[in-house]
Motif scaffolding. Structure first.
Motif, PDB file in Angstrom:
ATOM      1  N   LEU A  44      -1.350 -22.896  -3.960  1.00 25.58           N
ATOM      2  CA  LEU A  44      -0.660 -22.213  -2.789  1.00 25.58           C
ATOM      3  C   LEU A  44      -1.386 -21.130  -2.355  1.00 25.58           C
ATOM      4  N   LEU A  45      -1.871 -20.154  -3.254  1.00 25.56           N
ATOM      5  CA  LEU A  45      -2.850 -19.007  -2.812  1.00 25.56           C
ATOM      6  C   LEU A  45      -4.068 -19.297  -2.556  1.00 25.56           C
ATOM      7  N   LYS A  46      -4.640 -20.432  -3.125  1.00 23.62           N
ATOM      8  CA  LYS A  46      -5.908 -20.984  -2.836  1.00 23.62           C
ATOM      9  C   LYS A  46      -5.820 -21.503  -1.583  1.00 23.62           C
ATOM     10  N   ALA A  47      -5.062 -22.287  -1.330  1.00 23.91           N
ATOM     11  CA  ALA A  47      -4.700 -22.936   0.375  1.00 23.91           C
ATOM     12  C   ALA A  47      -4.587 -21.826   1.129  1.00 23.91           C
ATOM     13  N   ALA A  48      -3.988 -20.792   0.936  1.00 22.71           N
ATOM     14  CA  ALA A  48      -3.642 -19.640   2.004  1.00 22.71           C
ATOM     15  C   ALA A  48      -4.843 -18.621   2.132  1.00 22.71           C
ATOM     16  N   ALA A  49      -5.619 -18.682   1.085  1.00 20.04           N
ATOM     17  CA  ALA A  49      -6.628 -17.593   1.071  1.00 20.04           C
ATOM     18  C   ALA A  49      -7.430 -17.375   2.385  1.00 20.04           C
ATOM     19  N   PRO A  50      -7.988 -18.713   3.041  1.00 27.71           N
ATOM     20  CA  PRO A  50      -8.719 -18.210   4.417  1.00 27.71           C
ATOM     21  C   PRO A  50      -7.863 -17.468   5.328  1.00 27.71           C
ATOM     22  N   LYS A  51      -6.528 -17.573   5.304  1.00 27.39           N
ATOM     23  CA  LYS A  51      -5.749 -16.978   6.406  1.00 27.39           C
ATOM     24  C   LYS A  51      -5.341 -15.486   5.989  1.00 27.39           C
ATOM     25  N   THR A  52      -5.422 -15.322   4.822  1.00 27.11           N
ATOM     26  CA  THR A  52      -4.912 -14.119   4.115  1.00 27.11           C
ATOM     27  C   THR A  52      -6.001 -13.137   3.541  1.00 27.11           C
ATOM     28  N   ALA A  53      -7.360 -13.408   3.796  1.00 23.62           N
ATOM     29  CA  ALA A  53      -8.306 -12.838   2.996  1.00 23.62           C
ATOM     30  C   ALA A  53      -8.517 -11.296   3.462  1.00 23.62           C
ATOM     31  N   ALA A  54      -8.839 -10.277   2.593  1.00 23.37           N
ATOM     32  CA  ALA A  54      -9.292  -9.143   2.798  1.00 23.37           C
ATOM     33  C   ALA A  54     -10.566  -9.105   3.558  1.00 23.37           C
ATOM     34  N   LYS A  55     -10.705  -8.160   4.410  1.00 21.59           N
ATOM     35  CA  LYS A  55     -11.845  -8.092   5.353  1.00 21.59           C
ATOM     36  C   LYS A  55     -13.149  -7.149   4.650  1.00 21.59           C
ATOM     37  N   PRO A  56     -14.218  -7.668   4.192  1.00 22.96           N
ATOM     38  CA  PRO A  56     -15.143  -7.091   3.536  1.00 22.96           C
ATOM     39  C   PRO A  56     -15.504  -5.703   4.083  1.00 22.96           C
ATOM     40  N   GLY A  57     -15.891  -4.707   3.367  1.00 19.61           N
ATOM     41  CA  GLY A  57     -16.578  -3.510   4.040  1.00 19.61           C
ATOM     42  C   GLY A  57     -16.314  -2.330   3.017  1.00 19.61           C
ATOM     43  N   LEU A  58     -15.945  -1.129   3.653  1.00 23.26           N
ATOM     44  CA  LEU A  58     -15.893   0.189   2.746  1.00 23.26           C
ATOM     45  C   LEU A  58     -14.397   0.164   2.523  1.00 23.26           C
ATOM     46  N   TRP A  59     -13.927   0.280   1.399  1.00 25.30           N
ATOM     47  CA  TRP A  59     -12.443   0.281   1.091  1.00 25.30           C
ATOM     48  C   TRP A  59     -12.126   1.714   0.293  1.00 25.30           C
ATOM     49  N   LYS A  60     -11.004   2.287   0.552  1.00 25.66           N
ATOM     50  CA  LYS A  60     -10.573   3.346  -0.335  1.00 25.66           C
ATOM     51  C   LYS A  60      -9.183   2.588  -0.785  1.00 25.66           C
ATOM     52  N   ALA A  61      -9.257   2.675  -2.188  1.00 23.06           N
ATOM     53  CA  ALA A  61      -8.211   2.023  -2.945  1.00 23.06           C
ATOM     54  C   ALA A  61      -7.736   3.088  -4.055  1.00 23.06           C
ATOM     55  N   GLU A  62      -6.290   3.003  -4.418  1.00 21.83           N
ATOM     56  CA  GLU A  62      -5.558   3.770  -5.549  1.00 21.83           C
ATOM     57  C   GLU A  62      -5.011   2.970  -6.451  1.00 21.83           C
ATOM     58  N   LEU A  63      -4.820   3.076  -7.638  1.00 21.71           N
ATOM     59  CA  LEU A  63      -3.615   2.706  -8.602  1.00 21.71           C
ATOM     60  C   LEU A  63      -3.028   3.783  -9.329  1.00 21.71           C
ATOM     61  N   ARG A  64      -1.836   3.773  -9.167  1.00 19.10           N
ATOM     62  CA  ARG A  64      -0.946   4.939  -9.518  1.00 19.10           C
ATOM     63  C   ARG A  64       0.092   4.382 -10.457  1.00 19.10           C
ATOM     64  N   ILE A  65       0.462   5.120 -11.626  1.00 19.96           N
ATOM     65  CA  ILE A  65       1.186   4.835 -12.503  1.00 19.96           C
ATOM     66  C   ILE A  65       2.589   5.457 -12.192  1.00 19.96           C
ATOM     67  N   GLU A  66       3.718   5.178 -11.760  1.00 17.87           N
ATOM     68  CA  GLU A  66       4.859   5.871 -11.347  1.00 17.87           C
ATOM     69  C   GLU A  66       5.764   6.092 -12.373  1.00 17.87           C
ATOM     70  N   ALA A  67       6.116   5.235 -13.215  1.00 20.34           N
ATOM     71  CA  ALA A  67       6.997   5.695 -14.389  1.00 20.34           C
ATOM     72  C   ALA A  67       6.861   4.768 -15.667  1.00 20.34           C
ATOM     73  N   VAL A  68       7.005   5.244 -16.800  1.00 19.89           N
ATOM     74  CA  VAL A  68       6.861   4.437 -18.067  1.00 19.89           C
ATOM     75  C   VAL A  68       8.297   4.896 -18.922  1.00 19.89           C
ATOM     76  N   ASP A  69       8.956   3.732 -19.403  1.00 25.45           N
ATOM     77  CA  ASP A  69       9.958   3.759 -20.267  1.00 25.45           C
ATOM     78  C   ASP A  69       9.756   2.933 -21.503  1.00 25.45           C
TER      79      ASP A  69
END
Length: 190
Positions: A44-69
């Motif tokens: 399903l994800l492969k079928a949807a990919a052409p409609k949901t693809a992120a646009k290539p270019g300059l991206w600012k991205a972050e991954l943050r850890i909020e909690a660990v137990d």
């Protein structure tokens, strides 16, 4: 002409193999399933990919850890510090290939056999609950909730393993955000 007929027939045959859900995903980019196996959601994800693809270019991205137990007897502060070493923040040029969604088929290699209790991706929102199990190990539940578009994402992920208060329990909450901030510099496009 003959090649066109053969190719046209092959395309029709392949289209006939597509499930109604895959056809809907391909036409709309939307997915809504319950109690599905990884291979079904992957298709399903492969079928949807052409409609949901992120646009290539300059991206600012972050991954943050909020909690660990890590449960009773564990050093949550120490584990949080270790997990925070995984945090990332970067502004980089990304190609269409680099922006492809995570191949969820790889999830089972790491987490064991998985079932998607729910996976809903529509209207720019994603909501999923995935349960994975390995022999002789506690069940892992992954919760995903957030917003996605061609130019940005803000997704919370919670990974729960085992039962609170029992040996082997752990919980990690993280948040991944990204925004397309422009075009790549000319020298980086190649």
């Amino acid at each position: 002409m003959r090649a066109t007929i053969v190719l046209g027939t092959a395309a029709l045959a392949l289209a006939g193999c597509q499930s109604a859900a895959e056809k809907h995903a391909a036409e709309t980019g939307e997915i809504e399933v319950a109690n599905a196996k990884t291979d079904e959601v992957s298709r399903l994800l492969k079928a949807a990919a052409p409609k949901t693809a992120a646009k290539p270019g300059l991206w600012k991205a972050e991954l943050r850890i909020e909690a660990v137990d890590v449960g009773p007897g564990g050093d949550n502060a120490q584990q949080l510090q270790l997990a925070k070493s995984l945090e990332r923040s970067a502004t980089e040029c990304k190609t269409a290939e680099q922006l492809k969604p995570f191949d969820i088929a790889k999830l089972e290699k790491a987490a064991g056999e998985c079932s998607f209790i729910r996976y809903v991706a529509k209207g720019g929102k994603v909501d999923a609950k995935i349960q994975c199990s390995k022999p002789n190990a506690p069940v892992t539940t992954i919760l995903i909730n957030g917003a996605t578009s061609a130019t940005g994402f803000d997704v919370a992920i919670e990974n729960l393993t085992g039962v609170a208060g029992q040996p082997g329990y752990s919980q990690v909450r993280m948040r991944s955000t990204g925004t397309r901030v422009g075009e790549c510099p000319a020298q980086a496009k190649g």
